[in-house]
Design a protein around this motif. Structure first.
Motif, PDB file in Angstrom:
ATOM      1  N   GLY A 199       8.149  -4.385  -4.827  1.00  9.26           N
ATOM      2  CA  GLY A 199       7.224  -4.604  -3.719  1.00  9.26           C
ATOM      3  C   GLY A 199       6.318  -5.771  -4.040  1.00  9.26           C
ATOM      4  O   GLY A 199       5.543  -5.727  -5.002  1.00  9.26           O
ATOM      5  N   LEU A 200       6.421  -6.828  -3.254  1.00 10.15           N
ATOM      6  CA  LEU A 200       5.686  -8.063  -3.528  1.00 10.15           C
ATOM      7  C   LEU A 200       4.219  -7.956  -3.155  1.00 10.15           C
ATOM      8  O   LEU A 200       3.367  -8.602  -3.752  1.00 10.15           O
ATOM      9  CB  LEU A 200       6.342  -9.215  -2.762  1.00 10.15           C
ATOM     10  N   ALA A 201       3.901  -7.146  -2.143  1.00  6.47           N
ATOM     11  CA  ALA A 201       2.539  -7.100  -1.601  1.00  6.47           C
ATOM     12  C   ALA A 201       2.214  -5.690  -1.145  1.00  6.47           C
ATOM     13  O   ALA A 201       3.084  -4.822  -1.061  1.00  6.47           O
ATOM     14  CB  ALA A 201       2.425  -8.074  -0.428  1.00  6.47           C
ATOM     15  N   ASP A 202       0.929  -5.476  -0.852  1.00  2.00           N
ATOM     16  CA  ASP A 202       0.539  -4.209  -0.221  1.00  2.00           C
ATOM     17  C   ASP A 202      -0.007  -4.503   1.170  1.00  2.00           C
ATOM     18  O   ASP A 202      -0.267  -5.649   1.528  1.00  2.00           O
ATOM     19  CB  ASP A 202      -0.471  -3.442  -1.076  1.00  2.00           C
ATOM     20  N   ASP A 203      -0.193  -3.448   1.930  1.00  4.82           N
ATOM     21  CA  ASP A 203      -0.562  -3.617   3.339  1.00  4.82           C
ATOM     22  C   ASP A 203      -2.018  -4.027   3.525  1.00  4.82           C
ATOM     23  O   ASP A 203      -2.449  -4.279   4.656  1.00  4.82           O
ATOM     24  CB  ASP A 203      -0.274  -2.322   4.103  1.00  4.82           C
ATOM     25  N   ARG A 204      -2.764  -4.137   2.426  1.00  9.20           N
ATOM     26  CA  ARG A 204      -4.147  -4.611   2.522  1.00  9.20           C
ATOM     27  C   ARG A 204      -4.213  -6.139   2.525  1.00  9.20           C
ATOM     28  O   ARG A 204      -5.294  -6.715   2.627  1.00  9.20           O
ATOM     29  CB  ARG A 204      -4.967  -4.069   1.354  1.00  9.20           C
ATOM     30  N   GLY A 205      -3.062  -6.778   2.390  1.00  3.87           N
ATOM     31  CA  GLY A 205      -3.021  -8.230   2.450  1.00  3.87           C
ATOM     32  C   GLY A 205      -3.148  -8.911   1.116  1.00  3.87           C
ATOM     33  O   GLY A 205      -3.517 -10.103   1.066  1.00  3.87           O
ATOM     34  N   THR A 206      -2.837  -8.216   0.042  1.00  4.34           N
ATOM     35  CA  THR A 206      -2.929  -8.814  -1.289  1.00  4.34           C
ATOM     36  C   THR A 206      -1.617  -8.640  -2.050  1.00  4.34           C
ATOM     37  O   THR A 206      -0.830  -7.738  -1.762  1.00  4.34           O
ATOM     38  CB  THR A 206      -4.068  -8.173  -2.110  1.00  4.34           C
ATOM     39  N   PRO A 208      -0.171  -6.772  -8.395  1.00  8.33           N
ATOM     40  CA  PRO A 208      -0.252  -7.334  -9.754  1.00  8.33           C
ATOM     41  C   PRO A 208       1.036  -7.153 -10.550  1.00  8.33           C
ATOM     42  O   PRO A 208       1.424  -8.049 -11.317  1.00  8.33           O
ATOM     43  CB  PRO A 208      -1.417  -6.565 -10.381  1.00  8.33           C
ATOM     44  N   THR A 209       1.708  -5.996 -10.380  1.00  9.45           N
ATOM     45  CA  THR A 209       2.947  -5.779 -11.128  1.00  9.45           C
ATOM     46  C   THR A 209       4.019  -6.791 -10.723  1.00  9.45           C
ATOM     47  O   THR A 209       4.781  -7.278 -11.574  1.00  9.45           O
ATOM     48  CB  THR A 209       3.475  -4.360 -10.899  1.00  9.45           C
ATOM     49  N   ALA A 210       4.079  -7.114  -9.436  1.00  5.51           N
ATOM     50  CA  ALA A 210       5.054  -8.101  -8.967  1.00  5.51           C
ATOM     51  C   ALA A 210       4.716  -9.483  -9.506  1.00  5.51           C
ATOM     52  O   ALA A 210       5.606 -10.229  -9.945  1.00  5.51           O
ATOM     53  CB  ALA A 210       5.094  -8.108  -7.447  1.00  5.51           C
ATOM     54  N   LEU A 211       3.437  -9.847  -9.479  1.00  7.20           N
ATOM     55  CA  LEU A 211       3.037 -11.156  -9.992  1.00  7.20           C
ATOM     56  C   LEU A 211       3.361 -11.282 -11.478  1.00  7.20           C
ATOM     57  O   LEU A 211       3.772 -12.348 -11.942  1.00  7.20           O
ATOM     58  CB  LEU A 211       1.549 -11.389  -9.756  1.00  7.20           C
ATOM     59  N   THR A 245       2.213 -11.129   1.090  1.00 10.65           N
ATOM     60  CA  THR A 245       3.319 -11.964   0.629  1.00 10.65           C
ATOM     61  C   THR A 245       2.874 -13.411   0.478  1.00 10.65           C
ATOM     62  O   THR A 245       3.181 -14.081  -0.519  1.00 10.65           O
ATOM     63  CB  THR A 245       4.500 -11.864   1.610  1.00 10.65           C
ATOM     64  N   ALA A 246       2.128 -13.913   1.474  1.00 11.85           N
ATOM     65  CA  ALA A 246       1.608 -15.277   1.383  1.00 11.85           C
ATOM     66  C   ALA A 246       0.696 -15.431   0.179  1.00 11.85           C
ATOM     67  O   ALA A 246       0.727 -16.456  -0.515  1.00 11.85           O
ATOM     68  CB  ALA A 246       0.871 -15.642   2.667  1.00 11.85           C
ATOM     69  N   ASP A 247      -0.111 -14.407  -0.095  1.00 13.20           N
ATOM     70  CA  ASP A 247      -1.011 -14.444  -1.246  1.00 13.20           C
ATOM     71  C   ASP A 247      -0.207 -14.537  -2.544  1.00 13.20           C
ATOM     72  O   ASP A 247      -0.528 -15.336  -3.436  1.00 13.20           O
ATOM     73  CB  ASP A 247      -1.882 -13.187  -1.240  1.00 13.20           C
TER      74      ASP A 247
END
Length: 294
Positions: free
Chosen positions: A82-89, A92-95, A132-134
């Motif tokens: 999972g690249l992102a969460d629904d809060r718009g960020t 960290p594990t993906a990064l 995702t953009a973040d």
């Protein structure tokens, strides 16, 4: 393995290690034997083999690169995380995984780091698209911090001057259509980012690959490495005939600049099909497409 080099002119044909097997050396041998010019490697994780960041695996990949050019490192494990969460960020594990993959990409001197957006990384809501953009923006900044690399030559829509991050481009692929994909790319707003055209995934999502190519090429955001595969049949639908995935390729090449084509059907249980697909791809590309848009 017998070394091979991409053609000096024309569109190269690439093979994906993750569609051949989890043994990277074995996948390279199969790609060479089938006549591929290039190999796309998988970073690993989940059920795609050991992580490339393990020292022994990285050394093996470096050895593979002496026999067949490795142009792309794909981080398909992001689909499991999972690249992102629904809060718009960004997660960290993906990064953390992506930064490890970037280190490997720099070590292997690949020119594209491929980040997919499917399953757990599917950008299905506005919050997930913002997150995702973040994530992509953060990774683009890491690429830029790696320093500029030489531009091997301008291509139409690609600009001039040094490419960011030692020549690495961040490629993003998702089932989003052209409008949503361009909106996401504009939210990232970084010159290292390009968008991937995958014919099978776009058709499965109900989008026209040619319309996607035209729209994304116009602002110079289309990655010049196309992915071609058969879309999965809809529930109760007919299975596409073998080889039909390449029918659209000549038209696509007439409307966008293409450096390579990845044949991406599943070869894990049908190894002979890889050579067939490479042959079909070369036939569809034809002899007249001799630009090198790197």
């Amino acid at each position: 393995m017998t070394a091979t080099a991409p053609p000096a002119a024309g569109v190269a044909v690439a093979a994906p290690s993750w569609r051949i097997g989890t043994d990277r050396v074995g996948a390279a041998r199969a790609a060479l034997a089938a006549g591929a010019d290039l190999l796309h490697l998988d970073f690993g994780g989940a059920h795609r083999g050991p992580l490339l960041s393990e020292p022994a695996e990285l050394r093996a990949a470096e050895a593979v690169g002496k026999d067949i050019r490795v142009d792309v490192l794909a981080v398909n494990h992001i689909n499991d995380i999972g690249l992102a969460d629904d809060r718009g960020t960004a997660r960290p594990t993906a990064l953390a995984v992506l930064e490890r993959a970037l280190d490997c990409a720099l070590r292997l001197d690949v020119r594209v780091l491929h980040v997919p957006g499917f399953r757990r990384s599917l950008p299905a809501t506005a919050g997930l698209r913002a997150g995702t953009a973040d994530a992509l923006r953060t990774l683009c900044e890491r690429i830029a911090e790696a320093g500029p690399g030489p531009e091997p030559g301008p291509g139409p829509g690609q600009g001039t001057g040094p490419r960011p991050g030692a020549g690495i481009t961040l490629a993003y692929e998702s089932p989003l259509g052209a409008r949503e994909s361009l909106a996401l790319a504009r939210a990232v707003d970084h010159p290292a980012l390009r968008l991937v055209l995958d014919t099978g995934n776009l058709k499965e999502a109900g989008h026209d690959p040619l319309a996607f190519a035209r729209a994304v090429s116009a602002p110079g955001l289309l990655l010049p490495d196309l992915h071609v595969k058969e879309p999965a049949p809809a529930a109760g639908g007919a299975v596409p005939a073998p080889g039909t995935a390449f029918d659209d390729l000549p038209e696509l090449l007439r409307h966008c600049v293409v450096r390579s084509v990845l044949v991406e059907n599943d070869y894990r249980h049908a190894p002979g099909r890889l050579r067939e697909d490479i042959t079909l791809c070369r036939t569809a590309v034809g002899p007249s497409h001799d630009e090198d848009p790197r």
